[in-house]
Enzyme design. Structure first.
Site, short mmCIF file in Angstrom:
data_model
loop_
_atom_site.label_atom_id
_atom_site.label_comp_id
_atom_site.label_asym_id
_atom_site.label_seq_id
_atom_site.Cartn_x
_atom_site.Cartn_y
_atom_site.Cartn_z
CG ASP A 197 -2.32 0.61 0.83
OD1 ASP A 197 -2.32 1.74 0.32
OD2 ASP A 197 -3.35 -0.05 1.03
CG HIS A 274 -4.43 2.17 -2.06
ND1 HIS A 274 -4.43 3.06 -1.02
CD2 HIS A 274 -5.74 1.97 -2.37
CE1 HIS A 274 -5.69 3.37 -0.69
NE2 HIS A 274 -6.50 2.73 -1.51
CD GLU A 337 -10.15 3.72 -1.05
OE1 GLU A 337 -11.02 4.20 -0.34
OE2 GLU A 337 -9.08 3.26 -0.57
CD1 TRP A 403 -14.28 -2.35 -2.04
CD2 TRP A 403 -14.37 -0.89 -0.37
NE1 TRP A 403 -13.80 -1.15 -2.51
CE2 TRP A 403 -13.84 -0.24 -1.50
CE3 TRP A 403 -14.51 -0.17 0.82
CZ2 TRP A 403 -13.46 1.11 -1.49
CZ3 TRP A 403 -14.12 1.17 0.84
CH2 TRP A 403 -13.60 1.79 -0.31
CD1 TRP A 481 -10.14 -1.72 5.93
CD2 TRP A 481 -8.21 -1.83 4.81
NE1 TRP A 481 -10.39 -2.25 4.70
CE2 TRP A 481 -9.23 -2.33 3.99
CE3 TRP A 481 -6.90 -1.81 4.32
CZ2 TRP A 481 -9.00 -2.82 2.70
CZ3 TRP A 481 -6.67 -2.28 3.04
CH2 TRP A 481 -7.70 -2.77 2.24
C1 ACM Z 1 -10.98 -0.62 0.72
O1 ACM Z 1 -11.45 -0.56 1.87
N1 ACM Z 1 -10.41 0.43 0.18
C2 ACM Z 1 -11.06 -1.83 -0.07
#
Ligand code: ACM
Length: 619
Positions: A197, A274, A337, A403, A481
């Site tokens: 990331d 990312h 994203e 998600w 996360w």
């Molecule tokens: C994510 O939570 N950006 C997959």
């Protein structure tokens, strides 16, 4: 991970109670999580001796028997393998071909002859063992008595996953193994390892040494909750270099560890978004000249790799090493994203769009993904990505991880693609557990509100889909996360007890789920978590809310209870933090109305740890 998670109120979803819960000899329900399909108890218990013989023949049964040695050691039991079936107290048996239960199902029988677990293969035997362990006392005691029981069990879903982000914060190998242990104990079978990331690249790639020399490190980290910051002056950094990575030997060690526990590891290599940590080491992969830095804050950054030939070469080289390290069928390519700001400005991307006849730059990501997918297919792997991969167009082979709610998953299943459901609204365990967003009573976190009951209420099969389309829903996954999760203890705080609700959503058919019946079974798990020294979040007392209040003789009356057996509840009416020194709740609490009293209550668990306070202003 969005920086501003959507908030929502508590949804009280309670299903119908199906039948009576199976009861142990003591009259308390068997504390099994996740709930098995069929449980029949009968009078009597079987006492396991201190020295246990386990019948196991063949590599799968022997693997499970070896693991059982480790699982029973904390109970003071020793295990010896035997091929003498009659002499064994625990028998691990192979089901006849075609027997019900599928590849992960098992039958567990405890009677006067001992314990028999029958399954088609190692996974089922392993899950039978996990159930057996939950029938035993949590800690060493003089007598380890197992209630007589017949259990027939198999999972509702084939993908029962847990994701750990090791990029925002790094977790060393021993803790990664522990995370896998958490999953395996509750019959999860998939560990999604988020390895790359913006804030750090965590996997050694032999061909690109700068990934672990440069991309694996950032010069410092943002202090505090970014979602609360309004002005540039709010952004302060700790000035401390941070980083880490796993060597390929360590990756192999984790993969082997997971495999022994019937957990498949799905590596995630994020592209094209990312990816600024890659650009810190290899700026030539950007659309415009650098320099770039491994990111020190959170969110989504415009600087992403450019979809040019050197970038394809880079990812194909990286994926070739990744495919060799991870024997599982899936490779996750991220895909979420990825802002197109840089791509729109890039002559190279304009060229691609012209050549391919695209007018929408999002289509370039689809084009990029399909080329990566073809490479993975050539390596015998299946591609999985976050639901943004739908936007650029996908073929029917790609698997979609939904998600941003269930919308992407529904669309993908209708399109004929396989889906793993992991909506933020039910399965993002980095979201908070406190009804008060950004509560000072909680550790620093990203915000949101995802209480246990909401997690439990999740039904992975959307009603919008036909039965044939629902077959594309492979299962579910909890995601963790770690922007604000800096330590293993905090991982545990966020995971537990909600992971147990996730386990039941993944394993137990929706028609058999019932929150009220889950809670006493969950209650029995706290002592097991204590025995493993897991830093679960002690749930606050239940019942201090405007729905539960009874108005009586000018008073508001609250009946409180704790989800933790043997816990005490303490309260205050003066706004202070309740603790051992304040009044103990022993009977329904009658609070005078009309005086604006803030009622606060905490659970103090038998282990001495306290819940965050729950509170209500009584007017
Ligand atoms: C994510 O939570 N950006 C997959």
């Amino acid at each position: 991970m969005p920086m501003f998670p959507a908030r929502f109120g508590t949804l009280l979803a309670t299903g119908l109670l199906l039948g009576a819960p199976a009861l142990a000899q003591s009259g308390t329900p068997l504390g099994l999580v996740p709930l098995p399909r069929e449980v029949h108890t009968s009078a009597g218990t079987y006492a396991l001796p201190q020295k246990i013989s386990v019948y196991a023949t063949g590599p799968a049964a022997q693997n499970v028997a070896e693991l059982l040695k480790g699982f029973l050691a904390p109970l003071g039991k020793t295990v010896a393998l035997t091929t003498n079936r009659q002499a064994a107290q625990i028998r691990l048996l192979t089901a006849a071909p075609g027997a019900p239960g599928g590849p992960e199902g098992y039958q567990l029988v405890v009677d006067k002859s001992g314990v028999s677990i029958t399954a088609a293969g190692g996974a089922g035997l392993f899950y039978g063992i996990q159930t057996l362990l939950q029938l035993l006392p949590p800690k060493a005691t003089a007598a380890a008595r197992v209630p007589y029981v017949r259990i027939a069990d198999e999972p509702a879903f084939g993908w029962r996953g847990g994701m750990l982000d090791v990029c925002r914060h790094f977790f060393p190998v021993p803790f990664v193994k522990k995370y896998i242990d958490f999953l395996a104990a509750y019959k999860f079978n998939t560990f999604h390892w988020h390895l790359t990331d913006d804030q750090g690249w965590r996997i050694e790639i032999k061909k690109y040494p700068k990934l672990t020399q440069i991309s694996a490190f950032r010069k410092e980290t943002l202090i505090g909750a970014q979602q609360m910051f309004k002005t540039p002056a709010d952004f302060k950094y700790d000035g401390t270099p941070y980083g880490g990575f796993y060597t390929q030997d360590q990756i192999r060690e984790v993969v082997a560890y997971a495999r022994e526990r019937y957990v498949t590891v799905v590596p995630e290599i994020e592209m094209p978004g990312h990816s600024v940590a890659i650009l810190a080491a290899y700026p030539e992969l950007a659309c415009k000249p650098g320099p770039y830095e491994t990111w020190t804050m959170w969110g989504v950054i415009d600087d992403i790799v450019c979809p040019t030939e050197p970038t394809f070469r880079f990812f194909e080289d990286v994926l070739a090493e990744v495919c060799a390290l991870f024997p599982g069928p899936y490779v996750h390519i991220g895909g979420d994203e990825a802002p197109k700001t840089r791509w729109k400005e890039s002559a190279a991307v304009q060229e691609i769009m012209k050549k391919e006849g695209y007018t929408d730059v999002e289509k370039v990501q689809g084009w990029f993904n399909r080329r990566i997918e073809a490479f993975l297919t050539g390596k015998g792997k299946k591609m999985i990505g976050w639901d943004e991969i739908l936007e650029g167009g996908i073929d029917d082979k790609a698997t979609v991880m939904s998600w941003r709610g269930e919308k992407g998953g529904i669309e993908a299943a209708r399109h004929g693609n396989d889906v793993v459901m992991t909506p933020t609204t039910y399965l993002y365990l980095d979201y908070g557990q406190n009804p008060q967003p950004n509560s000072p009573d909680e550790p620093l976190m990203i915000g949101g509100y995802l209480p246990l009951e909401k997690v439990y209420s999740y039904n992975p099969l959307p009603k919008e889909l036909t039965p044939a389309q629902q077959k594309h829903i492979l299962g579910i996954q909890a995601n963790l996360w770690t922007e604000y999760i800096t330590t293993p203890q905090k991982v545990e705080y966020m995971l537990f007890p909600r992971l147990l609700a996730v386990a039941e959503v993944a394993w137990t058919p929706a028609a058999q789920k019932n929150y009220a019946a889950f809670l006493p079974r969950l209650g029995q798990q706290f002592a097991r978590l204590d025995a493993k020294a897991i830093n679960y979040r002690v749930p606050e007392p239940v019942g201090l809310d405007s729905l539960s209040v009874v108005r009586q003789d000018g008073k508001a009356v609250f009946t409180l209870r704790s989800l933790v057996p043997g816990a005490q509840i303490h309260y205050t009416l003066d706004g202070h933090l309740p603790d051992e020194t304040t009044d103990r709740y022993t009977k329904p609490l009658a609070v005078p109305q009309g005086r604006r009293l803030l009622v606060r209550a905490v659970t103090i668990a038998p282990n001495g740890r306290k819940s965050p306070p729950t509170e209500l202003l009584v007017r």
